[in-house]
Design an enzyme around this catalytic site. Sequence first.
Site, PDB file in Angstrom:
ATOM      1  N   VAL A 152       1.340   1.603   7.786  1.00  0.00           N
ATOM      2  CA  VAL A 152       1.956   0.403   8.351  1.00  0.00           C
ATOM      3  C   VAL A 152       0.908  -0.691   8.454  1.00  0.00           C
ATOM      4  O   VAL A 152      -0.264  -0.492   8.141  1.00  0.00           O
ATOM      5  CB  VAL A 152       2.585   0.705   9.733  1.00  0.00           C
ATOM      6  CG1 VAL A 152       3.645   1.786   9.605  1.00  0.00           C
ATOM      7  CG2 VAL A 152       1.528   1.110  10.760  1.00  0.00           C
ATOM      8  N   LYS A 197       0.139   0.977  15.063  1.00  0.00           N
ATOM      9  CA  LYS A 197      -0.237   2.310  14.602  1.00  0.00           C
ATOM     10  C   LYS A 197      -0.186   3.321  15.751  1.00  0.00           C
ATOM     11  O   LYS A 197       0.259   4.464  15.575  1.00  0.00           O
ATOM     12  CB  LYS A 197      -1.627   2.279  13.962  1.00  0.00           C
ATOM     13  CG  LYS A 197      -1.683   1.553  12.611  1.00  0.00           C
ATOM     14  CD  LYS A 197      -3.096   1.536  12.047  1.00  0.00           C
ATOM     15  CE  LYS A 197      -3.181   0.752  10.749  1.00  0.00           C
ATOM     16  NZ  LYS A 197      -2.557   1.428   9.602  1.00  0.00           N
ATOM     17  N   GLU A 247      -1.943  -3.354   9.470  1.00  0.00           N
ATOM     18  CA  GLU A 247      -3.234  -3.092  10.115  1.00  0.00           C
ATOM     19  C   GLU A 247      -3.263  -3.691  11.522  1.00  0.00           C
ATOM     20  O   GLU A 247      -3.989  -4.648  11.820  1.00  0.00           O
ATOM     21  CB  GLU A 247      -4.357  -3.682   9.239  1.00  0.00           C
ATOM     22  CG  GLU A 247      -5.746  -3.230   9.617  1.00  0.00           C
ATOM     23  CD  GLU A 247      -6.132  -1.862   9.092  1.00  0.00           C
ATOM     24  OE1 GLU A 247      -7.321  -1.564   9.023  1.00  0.00           O
ATOM     25  OE2 GLU A 247      -5.231  -1.068   8.755  1.00  0.00           O
ATOM     26  N   ASP A 290      10.679   3.248   5.785  1.00  0.00           N
ATOM     27  CA  ASP A 290      10.447   1.918   6.344  1.00  0.00           C
ATOM     28  C   ASP A 290      11.477   1.670   7.442  1.00  0.00           C
ATOM     29  O   ASP A 290      12.339   2.532   7.706  1.00  0.00           O
ATOM     30  CB  ASP A 290      10.527   0.847   5.252  1.00  0.00           C
ATOM     31  CG  ASP A 290       9.660  -0.362   5.587  1.00  0.00           C
ATOM     32  OD1 ASP A 290       8.553  -0.473   5.020  1.00  0.00           O
ATOM     33  OD2 ASP A 290      10.074  -1.177   6.435  1.00  0.00           O
ATOM     34  N   HIS A 316      -8.171   6.182   3.294  1.00  0.00           N
ATOM     35  CA  HIS A 316      -8.205   4.771   2.929  1.00  0.00           C
ATOM     36  C   HIS A 316      -8.049   4.604   1.420  1.00  0.00           C
ATOM     37  O   HIS A 316      -8.973   4.850   0.650  1.00  0.00           O
ATOM     38  CB  HIS A 316      -9.525   4.156   3.410  1.00  0.00           C
ATOM     39  CG  HIS A 316      -9.681   2.710   3.064  1.00  0.00           C
ATOM     40  ND1 HIS A 316     -10.919   2.094   3.000  1.00  0.00           N
ATOM     41  CD2 HIS A 316      -8.776   1.745   2.758  1.00  0.00           C
ATOM     42  CE1 HIS A 316     -10.755   0.829   2.667  1.00  0.00           C
ATOM     43  NE2 HIS A 316      -9.469   0.599   2.511  1.00  0.00           N
ATOM     44  N   MET A 352       0.824  -1.204   0.000  1.00  0.00           N
ATOM     45  CA  MET A 352       0.000   0.000   0.000  1.00  0.00           C
ATOM     46  C   MET A 352       0.863   1.262   0.000  1.00  0.00           C
ATOM     47  O   MET A 352       0.622   2.187  -0.779  1.00  0.00           O
ATOM     48  CB  MET A 352      -0.933   0.001   1.207  1.00  0.00           C
ATOM     49  CG  MET A 352      -2.011  -1.067   1.156  1.00  0.00           C
ATOM     50  SD  MET A 352      -3.056  -0.980  -0.324  1.00  0.00           S
ATOM     51  CE  MET A 352      -3.844   0.606  -0.074  1.00  0.00           C
TER      52      MET A 352
END
Length: 715
Positions: A400, A407, A402, A343, A450, A324
Site C-alpha cells: 500500500v 501500513k 508509503e 485493493d 523492497h 508496485m
Amino acid sequence: MSEYTYEKDASGIVTITFDSQGKSANTMTRAWFEGMKELMAKLSAEEGLTGVVIASAKKTFFAGGDLEEMLHGSMDPEDIFAYVEEMKAPLRQLEKLPVPVVAAINGAALGGGFEICLACNHRVLLNSPKAVVGLPEATLGLLPGAGGVVRLTAKLGLEAALPLLAEGKQLRQEKALKAGLVEELVDTPEELIPAAKAWIKANPEAAAQPWDQKGFRYPGGNAESANVRMVAAMAPTMLYNKTRGLMPAPEKVMDIAVNSMRMGFDSALRNESRGFAALLRSTEARAAITTFFFGMQAIKSGKVRPQGDAWKAGSSAILGAGMMGSGIAWAHASRGLPTALKDMSLENAEKGKGYSVKLADKAIKRGRMDEAKKDALLSCITPTDSDETFAGTDIIIEAVFEDISLKEKVIPETYKQLSDTGIYGSNTSTLPISILAESCPDPTRFIGLHFFSPVDKMKIVEIIVGDKTSEETLRKAYDYVQQIGYLPIVVNDKRGFFTSRVFGTYLDEGLALMRDGMSPVAIERAAWKIGMPVGPLAVHDEVSMVLTKKIHETHIALDARLGVENGFPADDSSNVKVGQSMVNMGRGGRHYGGGFYEYAEDGTKKLWDGLSQFKERDLNVSMQDAEDRMMYRQAIETLRCLDEGVLRTEVEANIGSIFAIGFPAHTGGALQFIHGVGLDAFKKRADELAAAYGPRFEVTESALNKLRSEKLAAA
C-alpha cells in the site's frame, strides 16, 4: 586422460567426452591443457581415424576458462600472453586434423566452451532451454582469447559477428541456429552423438575449415569491401554511445575483429592473445569478474543464504493494486505462483491485473509469448476486495502507499489470513521494518521485501531484516525471491535501508552541484560521463518531487517518534531545500507537467530555464570534481552502510548498487569501485572533496578497515 574419455567405434570415429575431475563443469584448467596435449598426440597417431566427436559428461557442455585462476594469478602481461598462446594451440591442432570434427553440445557452451566448438567443423546443439551458446567475455571485461574473436568473424563476417562479440550475447537454440552459431538441433540428449556421427559419415571431405582453404572470403565481404569498411568506420561511434568509453573490452574486441581481416589467420590469433593479456589485469576486468561472475554466483548458489531446508510458496497475496502491487503480481504470475491481488475496490484490483494484460500483449507482439502462455499467466492472478479470498496463504506482501499509519492499520487486519508457516512482507522503500513489525501479531514472521520500479524490469529485491525477524523467515524470504526469478540482497534494518539511502545521495549531490553554481546541463553531462543510467535532475522528475516531499514529511514524523538521534542517516539537505521549493512552485516532476525539465507534446524535453534561481554560490566546480562528487557520495554512503552493519556482505553491496541503484556497471559496484581506486587513494581523494565541499565526503579509518577485513574474508 583424467579430464576426458576416448572411445573409437567400428567406423573409425573417435568420441572425446570431456569430464573435468572434481568439478561440476568443464573448464580450461592446466589439467585440461595437459589432457589436450595428450589427446592431440593420440588423435594424430590414430590409425583409421575417420572423424572426431567432442562431447561432455557434465550437465553443461563446457564453461570456459578458469576465472579463479585468471583473477588471482600473479602473471604479468607477457606471461599471460605466453600462457594463452599455449592453451589455445591444441584448438588450432584440432581444426587441422585431416578428418571432420563435430561438437555435440548437450548444455551451455559459453566463452572458452564455445571457442572449442568454433574450432570444430560442425555443431549439433540440444534443443533445451539450458543449452545456450555464445562468447560473453566482454561482459566480464575480457575478450574471447582462445580464438573466439578471430573464428567468429571468419565464420559470420564482421557485421554479424561484432554485436555478438562486443555485447557478449548468449543465444538460445533457434536464435543460435538462425545466427549461424550452430548448424543443427536435436530434441533429446540421446540423439546428439548419433547426429554428429551421421554428419561426419555424410561429409568425409569436410575436414578443412573455410578460413584454411585457398580463396577464402569473409561472409559479407573482405576487409577492402565497401560495406565492411563502412561497418568498421561507423562501429566505434555506435559503440562509444553505448559504453561511453568506460569499458575497454568491447573496444579491444572491435579492434581485433577488424584487424583480423587484414592479416593472416595465425597472426590474427596471436593478436587476439595480446588483446586478452592486455585486458586481464585491467581494473575493469577485475571488477567485472569479481561482481558479475563470482558475486552473482555467490548469490544465485545461496552462498549468503541462511542455512536450512528449501522453502517454496504455494500461494500469495498482494495488498494494493497500484503500480508496485501490480508489478509484483506480474512477477508472481510469470513464475506460476497463484496470487490474490487485493485493493479497496474490485474495480481497482481488476485495473491492477490489467497491467499484466498489457505486459503479456507486449510480449506476444515481440514473439516472446503466445496466447496460451498469456492465458496461463493471467489465470494466476485473482483480483479481489476481500481478505477472505486469500485465507491460508503462504506469503502476504503489503504494497500500500508509503504511509506508516496506513501500513500499521493494514498489517494486523490482514495478518490473520496467513498460513501457519507463512511469512508477511512489507514492500516499503524507507520505513523501518522493526517499527512496522510492532503492528504485526508475530514480528518474527515479518520482513521487508523492497521491490523496485518497474518491477517487471528491475529483477532484484532488497530483503530487510527487522530486529525480531527470525532466521527461518529470512530463509523463506530468500527462497521466495529466488522462486520468482529475482536476485535477493539481504540488509539489516535502519532508516533508508541501503538502496534508498545511497540512491538518495546521488539525487542530493546533483542538486548540491546546482546550488554550488554548476549549470544543470553540465550536471547531467557529468552523470552521463561516469556511467549513470540517468542524470540526477531527470531522475528527480521521474520519481516526482511530490513523492519525495511526502517521504520527507514521513521522516519528520518518524523523527518525532524515534528521536532525532535515530534520524535519517544520510545528508539530504539539498533534496529537501530545492525539491520542496520546486513543489511549492508547482513543478513536481514529469507526472505533474514539469519539474527540472519541460516536456513537449512530441515527447521531447529540455531543462527548465528557471533553474538558475537555485544557485547560491559560484564554486567553479570542475567537471572532474562533479564526476567524483556523484561517484564518491554513493560509494562513501555504501561504505558507511557496511561499517554500520546495514550491509551484511560486500557481494550484496556491489550487486545491489548496480542492479537496484544503477551505480556504473564498469566499476563492479560501489565497494568494488573503492578497491579499484585503491583504499589509500580513495581516502586521499575523499579528504580533498570533504575539505572543499563538506563533511558528507568524510571517510573514517574504521570504515576502510571494515572493507579491508571483508576483502580478506572473501579471499
